[in-house]
Design an enzyme around this catalytic site. Sequence first.
Site: not given
Ligand code: ADP
Length: 189
Positions: A13, A146
């Site tokens: 993404k 995750r």
């Molecule tokens: P990935 O897609 O690789 O899991 P992200 O960079 O999108 O990683 O997200 C990293 C962390 O940020 C998640 O594991 C969570 O802890 C937090 N996070 C991001 N977006 C959200 C969301 N929409 N709701 C809750 N937690 C979020």
Amino acid sequence: MNIILFGAPGAGKGTQGARLAAERRLPLLSTGDMLRAEVAAASPLGQEIQHILDAGDLVPDVTIIEVIAARLAETDCEHGFILDGFPRTLAQAVALDDMLAHMARSVDHVLVLEVDEPTLTARIAGRAAESGGPRTDDSAEIAAKRLAIYHAQSAPVVPHYEAKGLVRRVDGGRDMDAVAADIAGALDA
Ligand code: ADP
């Protein structure tokens, strides 16, 4: 154009979002990047959520909904945006639909990047191995957690938007250019 980029951790993404943002001149709203920036700045929010990010858990819906609502109200989102990492639960999707409706707007496209589990795990492991990488949540154990959270809590977002006819699935397992071409095709279809 209001776009949601959806997919498991490691689905690509971030990479595709950055490309699409440059091509379409739309702001990229990556909640992961936004939350990591709060942690890096040691803001009150950052201090509150650091342990959650490190553990690979989701921050509470109310917290992230507040962050996104503030961001969507900024002027650069007026002509559209690309969401990466949000919505990640059904409650977040419903809240997003609501806040957009209040602005007389709506989600136009939900692009689902599909990547098989072994590839996801390998990609996250590769990211963890990059020296000096800023992601403390890419260890094998946290990555597995995750992925499990993605299946349990995030996957239900897809049928929610499928019912609205907004979902386009893209095979995210191929090289970056092929995936980008499919995304462009899905948006312009
Ligand atoms: P990935 O897609 O690789 O899991 P992200 O960079 O999108 O990683 O997200 C990293 C962390 O940020 C998640 O594991 C969570 O802890 C937090 N996070 C991001 N977006 C959200 C969301 N929409 N709701 C809750 N937690 C979020």
